[in-house]
Every structure is written in structure tokens, then in C-alpha cells.
Design a protein around this motif. Structure first.
Motif, PDB file in Angstrom:
ATOM      1  N   ASP A 180      11.777  17.458  -0.862  1.00 44.37           N
ATOM      2  CA  ASP A 180      11.358  18.631  -0.024  1.00 44.37           C
ATOM      3  C   ASP A 180      10.516  18.125   1.426  1.00 44.37           C
ATOM      4  N   ALA A 181      11.044  16.835   1.805  1.00 47.79           N
ATOM      5  CA  ALA A 181      10.345  16.258   2.792  1.00 47.79           C
ATOM      6  C   ALA A 181      10.905  16.613   4.199  1.00 47.79           C
ATOM      7  N   ASP A 182      10.198  16.705   5.459  1.00 43.76           N
ATOM      8  CA  ASP A 182      11.021  16.727   6.549  1.00 43.76           C
ATOM      9  C   ASP A 182      10.038  16.108   7.590  1.00 43.76           C
ATOM     10  N   ARG A 183      10.259  16.176   8.868  1.00 44.90           N
ATOM     11  CA  ARG A 183       9.643  15.424   9.922  1.00 44.90           C
ATOM     12  C   ARG A 183       8.169  15.695   9.639  1.00 44.90           C
ATOM     13  N   ASN A 184       7.752  16.655   9.516  1.00 44.37           N
ATOM     14  CA  ASN A 184       6.356  17.195   9.553  1.00 44.37           C
ATOM     15  C   ASN A 184       5.734  16.258   8.464  1.00 44.37           C
ATOM     16  N   ARG A 185       6.411  16.046   7.202  1.00 44.71           N
ATOM     17  CA  ARG A 185       5.722  15.067   6.401  1.00 44.71           C
ATOM     18  C   ARG A 185       5.882  13.677   6.772  1.00 44.71           C
ATOM     19  N   PHE A 186       6.672  13.168   7.728  1.00 46.10           N
ATOM     20  CA  PHE A 186       6.558  11.788   8.104  1.00 46.10           C
ATOM     21  C   PHE A 186       5.218  11.807   9.197  1.00 46.10           C
ATOM     22  N   LEU A 187       5.070  12.900   9.956  1.00 48.64           N
ATOM     23  CA  LEU A 187       3.989  12.698  10.812  1.00 48.64           C
ATOM     24  C   LEU A 187       2.801  12.902  10.091  1.00 48.64           C
ATOM     25  N   GLU A 188       2.830  13.819   9.033  1.00 45.23           N
ATOM     26  CA  GLU A 188       1.463  13.782   8.305  1.00 45.23           C
ATOM     27  C   GLU A 188       1.122  12.201   7.677  1.00 45.23           C
ATOM     28  N   MET A 189       2.221  11.578   6.980  1.00 49.37           N
ATOM     29  CA  MET A 189       2.096  10.431   6.587  1.00 49.37           C
ATOM     30  C   MET A 189       1.395   9.381   7.475  1.00 49.37           C
ATOM     31  N   LEU A 190       2.040   9.400   8.802  1.00 47.34           N
ATOM     32  CA  LEU A 190       1.530   8.501   9.767  1.00 47.34           C
ATOM     33  C   LEU A 190      -0.145   8.794  10.324  1.00 47.34           C
ATOM     34  N   PHE A 191      -0.246  10.127  10.252  1.00 44.38           N
ATOM     35  CA  PHE A 191      -1.786  10.556  10.368  1.00 44.38           C
ATOM     36  C   PHE A 191      -2.631   9.923   9.444  1.00 44.38           C
ATOM     37  N   VAL A 192      -2.258  10.259   8.025  1.00 43.37           N
ATOM     38  CA  VAL A 192      -3.158   9.736   7.144  1.00 43.37           C
ATOM     39  C   VAL A 192      -3.300   8.058   7.148  1.00 43.37           C
ATOM     40  N   ALA A 193      -2.134   7.447   7.504  1.00 44.06           N
ATOM     41  CA  ALA A 193      -2.173   6.127   7.411  1.00 44.06           C
ATOM     42  C   ALA A 193      -3.095   5.576   8.647  1.00 44.06           C
ATOM     43  N   GLN A 194      -3.383   6.322   9.636  1.00 37.64           N
ATOM     44  CA  GLN A 194      -4.351   6.210  10.737  1.00 37.64           C
ATOM     45  C   GLN A 194      -5.714   6.376  10.156  1.00 37.64           C
ATOM     46  N   GLU A 195      -5.814   7.615   9.462  1.00 36.70           N
ATOM     47  CA  GLU A 195      -7.219   8.113   8.944  1.00 36.70           C
ATOM     48  C   GLU A 195      -7.746   7.287   8.011  1.00 36.70           C
ATOM     49  N   GLU A 196      -6.811   6.708   7.039  1.00 34.62           N
ATOM     50  CA  GLU A 196      -7.481   5.839   6.143  1.00 34.62           C
ATOM     51  C   GLU A 196      -7.731   4.261   6.468  1.00 34.62           C
ATOM     52  N   ASN A 197      -7.270   3.985   7.541  1.00 35.50           N
ATOM     53  CA  ASN A 197      -7.358   2.853   8.122  1.00 35.50           C
ATOM     54  C   ASN A 197      -7.757   2.820   9.214  1.00 35.50           C
ATOM     55  N   PRO A 198      -9.097   3.262   9.526  1.00 41.38           N
ATOM     56  CA  PRO A 198      -9.445   3.279  11.047  1.00 41.38           C
ATOM     57  C   PRO A 198      -9.397   1.847  11.650  1.00 41.38           C
ATOM     58  N   GLY A 199      -8.897   2.006  12.936  1.00 37.87           N
ATOM     59  CA  GLY A 199      -8.948   0.700  13.829  1.00 37.87           C
ATOM     60  C   GLY A 199      -7.713  -0.297  13.593  1.00 37.87           C
ATOM     61  N   ALA A 200      -6.948  -0.072  12.310  1.00 40.05           N
ATOM     62  CA  ALA A 200      -6.413  -0.880  11.896  1.00 40.05           C
ATOM     63  C   ALA A 200      -4.840  -0.502  12.945  1.00 40.05           C
ATOM     64  N   ARG A 201      -4.186  -1.853  13.137  1.00 39.52           N
ATOM     65  CA  ARG A 201      -2.644  -1.484  13.626  1.00 39.52           C
ATOM     66  C   ARG A 201      -1.669  -0.737  12.741  1.00 39.52           C
ATOM     67  N   ILE A 202      -0.886   0.146  13.524  1.00 38.38           N
ATOM     68  CA  ILE A 202       0.017   0.760  12.386  1.00 38.38           C
ATOM     69  C   ILE A 202       1.500   0.311  12.993  1.00 38.38           C
ATOM     70  N   VAL A 203       2.318  -0.387  12.142  1.00 39.62           N
ATOM     71  CA  VAL A 203       3.677  -0.850  12.428  1.00 39.62           C
ATOM     72  C   VAL A 203       4.509   0.088  11.465  1.00 39.62           C
ATOM     73  N   ILE A 204       5.381   0.740  12.599  1.00 39.33           N
ATOM     74  CA  ILE A 204       6.318   1.658  11.701  1.00 39.33           C
ATOM     75  C   ILE A 204       7.970   0.895  11.758  1.00 39.33           C
ATOM     76  N   LYS A 205       8.157   0.488  10.648  1.00 41.87           N
ATOM     77  CA  LYS A 205       9.770  -0.117  10.695  1.00 41.87           C
ATOM     78  C   LYS A 205      10.708   0.762  10.367  1.00 41.87           C
ATOM     79  N   THR A 206      11.574   0.573  11.412  1.00 41.62           N
ATOM     80  CA  THR A 206      12.876   1.666  11.466  1.00 41.62           C
ATOM     81  C   THR A 206      13.833   1.201  10.211  1.00 41.62           C
ATOM     82  N   HIS A 207      14.615   2.078   9.979  1.00 44.18           N
ATOM     83  CA  HIS A 207      15.491   1.845   8.945  1.00 44.18           C
ATOM     84  C   HIS A 207      16.882   1.296   9.723  1.00 44.18           C
ATOM     85  N   PRO A 208      17.419   0.279   8.759  1.00 41.38           N
ATOM     86  CA  PRO A 208      18.544  -0.605   9.465  1.00 41.38           C
ATOM     87  C   PRO A 208      19.708   0.285  10.273  1.00 41.38           C
TER      88      PRO A 208
END
Length: 673
Positions: free
Chosen positions: A182-210
Motif C-alpha cells: 500500500d505504498a506510493d510516491r508519498n511513502r517514498f518522499l516520507e522515507m526520504l524525509f525521515v532519513a534526513q530527520e534521523e541523520n541530521p547533517g549526513a549525506r543522502i545517497v538515493i540508489k536508483t533501480h537498475p
């Protein structure tokens, strides 16, 4: 390979069942149909009848057809998907058939709404068999060290971003594993937001699918703009390299989340994939019925060893996961080394056809003997090791492997194995080689490496496999301490570079006689010398008690207690059979504590290596093997099976004529060296 531990789902149907399908992919993919047939299902069109089942491809866009037919006729559904190690390329690329299938009679493994057979297995199977868990641990390590993943056509040499980043894993838009959660684009954006919030100052690397990187499908992060803190990474990197540098892993339901677990990560999961809920992930949306805590080995054992149906293309049968992995390792190595195309120098005309089969399947080779023009080709450059010259250190050396063929190279019989060495070459002790590095690295072995090497030794001994597998007689030998002295081609590169001060067959035999005056001394000249194709012939009858030019070398090795050699591969084959080996030169197997070395062995060989370690390096890791039956790169076990069972194509009439011409010219020039 070890057999899979059976479990209640593994047996499949008791008899072949008709599998009614309504998706054209089942009809256009022979590999899928074959795996299903071997698993007890006959793919068929038409209306289902009592006793039939309906086959559906996962939750694909066409799945509703089969679901409707199953509901209308009250027929069970079997859901089918690619296994987790699929192939070199994505199925949508149309280049690779799957290595295995997941065939589930309950639900699809990625759908959390209904327990699948995989979930039932994870929840209820004891998963406490020591042998099973040892297999899992070994295969986890093997997959990581060879950089296998679902689609393994990746560059294992790409090192990735600077360590210290948070890895966020993208997926393809509309992927069934995403929508099932039951995930959609909003779920992915939420995940990206949480990754930034939980790791302040860290670089975020988004790995695309092959598939997104190759332009086959869109991804959920298509509208995300990169910044100084967010990087979109679409290079064909090994996921295992990315995990090494990551300080955290975030995913919705990607298989990469499953893989991350085995590198020590505890992924933050925003979907409900099959690997969530077992104590190895941090779950944003827990599946409440999953309450069991599993180890990494237990999760892997159920998911990879017990659940899928793996296929052995070399023997057309259902396989173990280890067999499927080794097939993918062989084919992946060939792709990684060959897909840019080779330019090759110093290759005789008769070798070019076999070399093209070996190294030219993904990009045809170019043959160019002029070093300047070879470099201008802007391709990886290989040179036949014996033809390499000073100033060609930037070229990869190529030579025959140690389990070569059924017949002599000098008679132009094509090889089943070749080695490529980017450092030196195994028979030249004056400089390091890739094989030397591999042997030293295997001074300590994992349990799976020990088991595989020992199984290989056992097979070679039982099948009587040697380098050329010429056969011959097995003579009756006199009683007493039998010492075998093996002759060599005296102008061979291994003699010129590795024999040292003692470099003729006569000297070798005389030294053995002086050291073993009371032994039954047996001399076997080299087959190429006996055939009159190479140099090294002399009258040994006055020194040796027996001269056996036509004896089967494998049979002889089982009848002696000691072997003397300058640098011959027969010394290595003797070690496999428990024979005491004396070397007067510096062959690749000398200096590791396994032989009595009278020659000048390089001091850099200081590691104490077991026989299993030597075998693993020399026969599993160093060479590449080619299966003449399927035309595929293959593991060593397949090459041995082909040699043992026969059926290998003979050299052509033209090659046999060339070999006779070679014998005439050998005594007059160095053309054939």
C-alpha cells in the motif's frame, strides 16, 4: 554440491499437474516453462478442469485474468515470480533467462495481506539444522565476495561515494512489491524525509533501480532534485559496495533491503516486505502476525535455500542454490571481464575461434599483433603469455588452465579452461601473479570453501581427471618404493622462467636417481615430446628402471609414493592424490608448505596454505571455464563432468592437419613456442 535439506513444500505436486495460464509470457519464455515442468507443472492454455491449477505471474498487470478464471471455476492459484538471484540483466531487457523461480501455492512472497509459503516457512520451520545454517553462512559470504545480486551485470570495481552516507533505496514506479505494501510516491518522499530527520547533517545517497538506470521503467524519486545533501546515484555499482560505506539503509520493500541485512545493517523499512518482522529490520508498518525472531542465517536459509526452485542449465534439472549461484558467478565474471571487448595479441590462428567463444560472447574480440595498434583500440588488451614481450606489462596475460581438455594443446585441441592474469603469469616466479595472490589470501578458509575444495579433490581422484586426460595403459609396476619422474617440454616457458639451474629432463632424472638410489625409478616423458611436437627427448633407459611414455598419468599417480618434477603441473595433480612431491624449480604450488622444494622458491611465498586452499585458488578462483555443450561460461564442476562423461567436440580436420605441420616445424624453428 550439497543437496538441499527437504521440507514440506519442497516436494511439489505428487504428479504432473496442468497449469492453465492466461499470460503470454509463460509461452514465450522457454526457461520458465522448463523450470515449471521440472517442478511438476505442465503449462497449458484453455479452460481449467478439476485437478488443474491456474498459473499467475506474481501481481502482474495480467494477473487478473488468471485470478478471474480461478474464481469462476473454483481452481487453486499458483503464483510465480523470478528468484532473488535472477540473471545478468533485468528480464525486461530481454537478454537473460531466470536462474530460478518462486512457485507459491498460497500467496506471493511480497504480498503481506496473505501469508505466503515463504512466510509460513519463516514462521514455522525449525531452521535449526547445523548443516543447513552452515550452507547459508557460506553462501552469504560467497555472494558478497563475488558481488552477486538479482541482476549481476554490474561493475564490481566501482567504489561508490565517500563513506559516511545514508543509503535510500529507490524502486520502480508501480512495482508490485510496492503496491502490495500500500505504498506510493508519498511513502517514498516520507522515507526520504525521515532519513534526513534521523541523520541530521549526513549525506543522502538515493540508489536508483537498475531498470530505471537503463531507461526501462520510471522510479519513485524521479522528481527529486539532487543537492549538496542529496545525491541521485545511478551507476551500475555492486550493492555490497554501497552497504560498506553506508551508515544507515532505508527502503520500502526493495530486495536490496534484504541484502543489506547480511552486511550487518538493520534497515529502516517503510513497507511490509517478506524480510520485515523477524527482528532484523526496523519496521515503520509492522506485520503483526510476524512475531518470530530469526538470525541472518535462518532468514537466508529459508529464503534462498529452501523456498525457490533453482535451475541447472548445464544438466537441465532442478538445482541447489549453490549450483545456481556458481553458474551466475561464472557467467557474471565472463560478462564483467568481456563486455567492453578485448583486443588480443600473440594468438595463433587456430586459437582465435576458441578464444572468440571464450571471451567474445558479449563483445567480439579484435586480433591485433601490433602493440601500438592494440593500445589504440581503447579496449582491454590481452596477450598470450608465452608471446608477451618487454614493455607489455599493461596487457593481461592469457594461458591454458590446469584442467584443460581431452587431448593435447599441441595437437590443437581447444581448451575448456583459460586463465587471465593481470599481474604476471602463474609459471613465472620472477614476479608475482594473480594466482599467487589468491593462494596467499586463502591461507585461512571458510567452512564452505573447505567443503567445496575437498569435494573437488575427491571428484578429480575418482574420475582420474588430469590436465589433458589422454587415457592410456595402467601398467603393472615392480614392488618397492616407486618414484615417478615426469619429463617436460624443455623449451616451454615454465622451464625457461621457473626451472632455475636444473632445466633438462636428463638432469632431473639423474638428480632423482642420485637422491633415491634404491627406489624403483619410473620416467614418464611429456606427451608433446612423445608425439614429436616439442623438444625434450632423450634416452632415459640407462637411468630409470622403467620408461612409460604411454602410461595413464592418473593411474600412475595412484601407484607411487613420490614424484620429482621441475615445474610440471603433474606435481600439483600428485599433491591431490597424497603423493610426496619434490620440486627442483619453482612451480606455482611450491613454497606453501606442501612440497619438498629443492629449487629457488620466491621468498614472498611465506603463507602456510592447506591443500584445500591451494585447490580453491588454482581450480576455482583463478581459471575461467567454458562448457562446449551449452556454450556458456561454467563452474569447474561442469568442466570436470564434461571431461568425465565425454561428448566434448573433437578438433577439426584442419586443426589436426595443422598439428602435424607443427610437429614438422617444431624442430626447425621457434614458431610454435
Amino acid at each position: 554440491m550439497l543437496a538441499d535439506v527437504p521440507y514440506e513444500y519442497d516436494a511439489g505436486p505428487e504428479k504432473v499437474r496442468r497449469l492453465c495460464v492466461y499470460n503470454g509470457g509463460f509461452l514465450t519464455q522457454p526457461r520458465v516453462r522448463r523450470i515449471l515442468a521440472l517442478s511438476g507443472y505442465r503449462v497449458s492454455l484453455g479452460l481449467p478442469r478439476e485437478g488443474d491449477v491456474v498459473g499467475v505471474w506474481g501481481h502482474s498487470p495480467t494477473a487478473h485474468r488468471g485470478e478471474a478464471m480461478a474464481a469462476k471455476y473454483d481452481i487453486p492459484i499458483v503464483r510465480i515470480e523470478d528468484a532473488f538471484l535472477r540473471s545478468l540483466h533485468p528480464g525486461r531487457a530481454g537478454k537473460s533467462a531466470p536462474l530460478g523461480l518462486m512457485i507459491d501455492r498460497k500467496a506471493m512472497h511480497f504480498d503481506p495481506k496473505t501469508p505466503s509459503e515463504l512466510e509460513t516457512l519463516l514462521a514455522t520451520h525449525p531452521l535449526d539444522d547445523t548443516a543447513l545454517l552452515n550452507r547459508a553462512r557460506g553462501l552469504i559470504a560467497r555472494i558478497q565476495e563475488t558481488h552477486l545480486t538479482k541482476y549481476s551485470a554490474i561493475d564490481a570495481d566501482i567504489t561508490g561515494p565517500e563513506a559516511g552516507y545514508v543509503l535510500v533505496i529507490a524502486q520502480t514506479f508501480g512495482d508490485a512489491a510496492v503496491t502490495a505494501s500500500d505504498a506510493d510516491r508519498n511513502r517514498f518522499l516520507e522515507m526520504l524525509f525521515v532519513a534526513q530527520e534521523e541523520n541530521p547533517g549526513a549525506r543522502i545517497v538515493i540508489k536508483t533501480h537498475p531498470e530505471t538506470s537503463q531507461g526501462l521503467r520510471d522510479g519513485y524519486f524521479g522528481q527529486v532534485e539532487p543537492s549538496d545533501k542529496v545525491e541521485i546515484y545511478d551507476k551500475p555499482i555492486s550493492p555490497w559496495r554501497l552497504f560498506e560505506g553506508a551508515i544507515g539503509v532505508y527502503t520500502v520493500s526493495s530486495q536490496m533491503g534484504f541484502e543489506a541485512i547480511f552486511t550487518g545493517h538493520k534497515p529502516r523499512v517503510f513497507g511490509q516486505p517478506f524480510y520485515a518482522g523477524w527482528g532484523l529490520t526496523t519496521d515503520e508498518f509492522p506485520v503483526q502476525r510476524r512475531q518470530r525472531t530469526l538470525t541472518r542465517a535462518q532468514l537466508f536459509a529459508a529464503t534462498m535455500l529452501l523456498y525457490p526452485k533453482w535451475y541447472n542449465a548445464y544438466e537441465d534439472r532442478i538445482a541447489t542454490c549453490e549450483e545456481a549461484a556458481e553458474a551466475l558467478i561464472a557467467q557474471t565474471r565472463a560478462w564483467r571481464e568481456d563486455h567492453k571487448g578485448w583486443v588480443a595479441s600473440g594468438m595463433r590462428l587456430w586459437k582465435r575461434g576458441p578464444l572468440q567463444k571464450f571471451y567474445g560472447q558479449h563483445q567480439r574480440m579484435i586480433f591485433q599483433d601490433d602493440p601500438v595498434k592494440a593500445r589504440q583500440a581503447e579496449r582491454p588488451w590481452m596477450v598470450w603469455a608465452g608471446k608477451a614481450e618487454v614493455g607489455q606489462d599493461d596487457a593481461v596475460r592469457v594461458e591454458d588452465g590446469f584442467i584443460r581438455s581431452k587431448g593435447l594443446g599441441a595437437k590443437l585441441v581447444p581448451p575448456l579452461s583459460l586463465v587471465t592474469d593481470d599481474i604476471g603469469i602463474y609459471y613465472d616466479p620472477s614476479r608475482p601473479s594473480r594466482l599467487e595472490h589468491l593462494i596467499a589470501e586463502l591461507a585461512e578458509l571458510r567452512l564452505d570453501q573447505v567443503i567445496r575444495a575437498n569435494e573437488l579433490i575427491h571428484t578429480l581422484k575418482n574420475q582420474g581427471i588430469s590436465k589433458y586426460n589422454l587415457g592410456g595403459t595402467a601398467p603393472t609396476l615392480p614392488d618397492g618404493e616407486r618414484v615417478l619422474v615426469v619429463g617436460q617440454v624443455e623449451d616451454d616457458a615454465s622451464i625457461r622462467l621457473g626451472a632455475g639451474e636444473l632445466f633438462t629432463n636428463r638432469e632431473l632424472l639423474e638428480n632423482a636417481r642420485a637422491a633415491r638410489p634404491d627406489a624403483v625409478l619410473i620416467y614418464k616423458p611429456h606427451p608433446d615430446v612423445v608425439s614429436g611436437l616439442r623438444t625434450g627427448d632423450f634416452d632415459a633407459s640407462g637411468i630409470a628402471d622403467l620408461v612409460l611414455p604411454d602410461a595413464d598419468i592418473s593411474a600412475l599417480l595412484g601407484e607411487i609414493s613420490e614424484l620429482w618434477t621441475m615445474t610440471s603441473l603433474t606435481g600439483f595433480e600428485a599433491l591431490l592424490r597424497g603423493v610426496h612431491v619434490v620440486t627442483t624449480g619453482a612451480p606455482f604450488y611450491a613454497g606453501w608448505g606442501l612440497t619438498q622444494d629443492l629449487g629457488d622458491v620466491p621468498p614472498r611465498r611465506r603463507a602456510q596454505v592447506s591443500l584445500a586452499g591451494l585447490v580453491h585458488a588454482a581450480l576455482i578462483d583463478y581459471p575461467r571455464y567454458f562448457d562446449p555443450k551449452t556454450g556458456l561460461a561454467c563452474p569447474v564442476e561442469v568442466a570436470i563432468k564434461r571431461l568425465a562423461e565425454g561428448g566434448i567436440p573433437r578438433s577439426s580436420a584442419a586443426n589436426r592437419l595443422l598439428s602435424k605441420l607443427q610437429g614438422v616445424l617444431a624442430s626447425k624453428s621457434h614458431l610454435w613456442r
